[in-house]
Design a protein around this motif. Structure first.
Motif, PDB file in Angstrom:
ATOM      1  N   PHE A  59       0.970  -1.310   0.046  1.00 16.50           N
ATOM      2  CA  PHE A  59      -0.055  -0.015   0.104  1.00 16.50           C
ATOM      3  C   PHE A  59       0.838   1.308  -0.163  1.00 16.50           C
ATOM      4  CE2 PHE A  59      -2.905  -3.284   1.831  1.00 16.50           C
ATOM      5  CZ  PHE A  59      -4.046  -3.020   1.120  1.00 16.50           C
ATOM      6  N   PRO A  60       0.392   2.100  -0.589  1.00 22.84           N
ATOM      7  CA  PRO A  60       1.171   3.569  -0.648  1.00 22.84           C
ATOM      8  C   PRO A  60       0.996   4.087   0.830  1.00 22.84           C
ATOM      9  CG  PRO A  60      -0.338   3.609  -2.641  1.00 22.84           C
ATOM     10  CD  PRO A  60      -0.620   2.154  -1.721  1.00 22.84           C
ATOM     11  N   LYS A  61       2.212   4.696   1.339  1.00 17.96           N
ATOM     12  CA  LYS A  61       2.261   5.291   2.664  1.00 17.96           C
ATOM     13  C   LYS A  61       0.923   6.285   2.779  1.00 17.96           C
ATOM     14  CE  LYS A  61       5.091   7.263   6.014  1.00 17.96           C
ATOM     15  NZ  LYS A  61       3.933   8.180   6.689  1.00 17.96           N
ATOM     16  N   VAL A  62       0.848   7.019   1.633  1.00 17.73           N
ATOM     17  CA  VAL A  62      -0.209   8.014   2.012  1.00 17.73           C
ATOM     18  C   VAL A  62      -1.492   7.554   2.273  1.00 17.73           C
ATOM     19  CG1 VAL A  62      -0.967   7.932  -0.628  1.00 17.73           C
ATOM     20  CG2 VAL A  62      -1.124   9.964   0.827  1.00 17.73           C
ATOM     21  N   LEU A  63      -1.886   6.346   1.980  1.00 20.69           N
ATOM     22  CA  LEU A  63      -3.230   5.785   2.418  1.00 20.69           C
ATOM     23  C   LEU A  63      -3.208   5.654   4.089  1.00 20.69           C
ATOM     24  CD1 LEU A  63      -3.995   3.183  -0.240  1.00 20.69           C
ATOM     25  CD2 LEU A  63      -4.981   5.417   0.056  1.00 20.69           C
ATOM     26  N   GLY A  64      -2.186   5.066   4.347  1.00 25.75           N
ATOM     27  CA  GLY A  64      -2.023   5.075   6.126  1.00 25.75           C
ATOM     28  C   GLY A  64      -2.020   6.336   6.763  1.00 25.75           C
ATOM     29  N   ASP A  65      -1.554   7.369   6.087  1.00 27.29           N
ATOM     30  CA  ASP A  65      -1.273   8.796   6.676  1.00 27.29           C
ATOM     31  C   ASP A  65      -2.806   9.354   6.835  1.00 27.29           C
ATOM     32  OD1 ASP A  65       1.353   8.410   6.671  1.00 27.29           O
ATOM     33  OD2 ASP A  65       1.798   9.495   4.557  1.00 27.29           O
ATOM     34  N   VAL A  66      -3.744   8.813   5.918  1.00 24.77           N
ATOM     35  CA  VAL A  66      -4.976   9.453   5.986  1.00 24.77           C
ATOM     36  C   VAL A  66      -5.517   9.207   7.485  1.00 24.77           C
ATOM     37  CG1 VAL A  66      -7.392   9.324   5.340  1.00 24.77           C
ATOM     38  CG2 VAL A  66      -5.612   9.352   3.584  1.00 24.77           C
ATOM     39  N   ILE A  67      -5.553   8.016   8.012  1.00 20.38           N
ATOM     40  CA  ILE A  67      -5.943   8.008   9.444  1.00 20.38           C
ATOM     41  C   ILE A  67      -5.220   8.548  10.530  1.00 20.38           C
ATOM     42  CG2 ILE A  67      -6.071   6.119  11.100  1.00 20.38           C
ATOM     43  CD1 ILE A  67      -8.216   5.645   8.548  1.00 20.38           C
ATOM     44  N   GLU A  68      -3.838   8.768  10.342  1.00 19.71           N
ATOM     45  CA  GLU A  68      -3.268   9.546  11.223  1.00 19.71           C
ATOM     46  C   GLU A  68      -3.682  10.869  11.117  1.00 19.71           C
ATOM     47  OE1 GLU A  68       0.940   8.783  10.385  1.00 19.71           O
ATOM     48  OE2 GLU A  68       0.716   6.623  11.174  1.00 19.71           O
ATOM     49  N   SER A  69      -3.839  11.508   9.835  1.00 21.31           N
ATOM     50  CA  SER A  69      -4.114  12.867   9.800  1.00 21.31           C
ATOM     51  C   SER A  69      -5.501  13.109  10.460  1.00 21.31           C
ATOM     52  CB  SER A  69      -4.144  13.329   8.330  1.00 21.31           C
ATOM     53  OG  SER A  69      -2.714  12.967   7.548  1.00 21.31           O
ATOM     54  N   LEU A  70      -6.414  12.294  10.170  1.00 21.52           N
ATOM     55  CA  LEU A  70      -7.685  12.472  10.715  1.00 21.52           C
ATOM     56  C   LEU A  70      -7.717  12.451  12.163  1.00 21.52           C
ATOM     57  CD1 LEU A  70      -9.995  10.080   8.551  1.00 21.52           C
ATOM     58  CD2 LEU A  70     -10.352  12.571   8.870  1.00 21.52           C
ATOM     59  N   ALA A  71      -6.899  11.834  12.785  1.00 17.40           N
ATOM     60  CA  ALA A  71      -6.715  11.487  14.230  1.00 17.40           C
ATOM     61  C   ALA A  71      -6.017  12.751  14.766  1.00 17.40           C
ATOM     62  CB  ALA A  71      -5.999  10.240  14.457  1.00 17.40           C
ATOM     63  N   GLY A  72      -5.226  13.196  14.125  1.00 12.84           N
ATOM     64  CA  GLY A  72      -4.466  14.506  14.167  1.00 12.84           C
ATOM     65  C   GLY A  72      -5.320  15.868  14.475  1.00 12.84           C
ATOM     66  N   ALA A  73      -6.249  15.671  13.415  1.00  9.69           N
ATOM     67  CA  ALA A  73      -7.232  16.871  13.382  1.00  9.69           C
ATOM     68  C   ALA A  73      -8.272  17.106  14.285  1.00  9.69           C
ATOM     69  CB  ALA A  73      -7.979  16.860  11.639  1.00  9.69           C
ATOM     70  N   ILE A  74      -8.818  15.605  14.626  1.00  2.21           N
ATOM     71  CA  ILE A  74      -9.815  15.450  15.661  1.00  2.21           C
ATOM     72  C   ILE A  74      -9.331  15.844  16.979  1.00  2.21           C
ATOM     73  CG2 ILE A  74     -11.154  13.748  17.036  1.00  2.21           C
ATOM     74  CD1 ILE A  74     -11.694  12.474  14.026  1.00  2.21           C
ATOM     75  N   PHE A  75      -8.030  15.397  17.357  1.00  4.80           N
ATOM     76  CA  PHE A  75      -7.447  15.666  18.690  1.00  4.80           C
ATOM     77  C   PHE A  75      -7.236  17.548  18.859  1.00  4.80           C
ATOM     78  CE2 PHE A  75      -3.346  16.011  21.010  1.00  4.80           C
ATOM     79  CZ  PHE A  75      -3.756  15.391  22.116  1.00  4.80           C
ATOM     80  N   VAL A  76      -6.808  18.014  17.523  1.00  2.12           N
ATOM     81  CA  VAL A  76      -6.612  19.584  17.872  1.00  2.12           C
ATOM     82  C   VAL A  76      -8.000  20.263  17.955  1.00  2.12           C
ATOM     83  CG1 VAL A  76      -5.955  21.497  16.552  1.00  2.12           C
ATOM     84  CG2 VAL A  76      -4.214  19.768  16.474  1.00  2.12           C
ATOM     85  N   ASP A  77      -9.078  19.789  17.037  1.00  5.09           N
ATOM     86  CA  ASP A  77     -10.598  20.229  17.116  1.00  5.09           C
ATOM     87  C   ASP A  77     -11.087  20.114  18.405  1.00  5.09           C
ATOM     88  OD1 ASP A  77      -9.766  21.185  14.626  1.00  5.09           O
ATOM     89  OD2 ASP A  77     -11.454  20.059  13.389  1.00  5.09           O
TER      90      ASP A  77
END
Length: 175
Positions: A59-77
């Motif tokens: 899998f391209p790394k960018v796909l896994g990064d989506v989950i990490e980005s979502l979690a990070g955005a929710i954490f900040v928000d």
């Protein structure tokens, strides 16, 4: 448990299952083709309901990064509230890995098996026709088990080579 479930492969599979890859914005035509090809291959594989190290799909790394980005955005928000992050992401992740279904990474499992049984383990890597190659050989008593795997990236080639030798060794030990 943590290393088996918190890894890019599991996250990428979650993104593919949830069709979140369709929302990735990028300017690379090659990345778009790679994501589409990978998700299509995953959708037609028998591994759609599994997680962990079983997948032979890179899998391209960018796909896994989506989950990490979502979690990070929710954490900040959420004002840095981990419980909100977990409650938001948990339905997406589902039950990825449980104590009953957890599997060791083939590299770790074969390495530990060889160490415990005092088998000789050797490995080599390289490139052939633009593909990564990885060779693993185990000398176990009077027998030898070897496999060379090729893949688009060296991590996948390594995993596939270890997985095959581990399978051959286990079959031999069982008989």
């Amino acid at each position: 448990m943590r290393s088996a479930s918190v890894n890019n492969e599991c996250y990428a599979q979650v993104v593919a299952k949830a069709n979140l890859h369709k929302h990735i914005l990028h300017a690379s035509h090659d990345l778009h083709k790679h994501i589409s090809r990978t998700v299509n291959e995953f959708e037609h594989s028998s591994l759609q309901s599994t997680f962990g190290w079983d997948s032979d799909i890179s899998f391209p790394k960018v796909l896994g990064d989506v989950i990490e980005s979502l979690a990070g955005a929710i954490f900040v928000d959420s004002g840095y509230n981990k419980e909100v992050v977990f409650a938001s992401i948990k339905p997406l992740l589902g039950v990825m890995i449980t104590p009953e279904t957890v599997k060791l990474h083939p590299v770790r499992e074969l390495t530990e098996l060889c160490h415990k049984a005092q088998f000789e383990l050797s490995k080599g890597k390289g490139f052939e026709n633009g593909e990564a190659c990885f060779t693993v050989e185990v000398k176990a008593k009077e027998m030898s088990f070897a496999h060379t795997a090729k893949a688009s990236d060296k991590k996948m080639a390594k995993k596939l080579a270890y997985k095959e030798v581990l399978s051959l060794l286990k079959k031999s030990l069982d008989s």
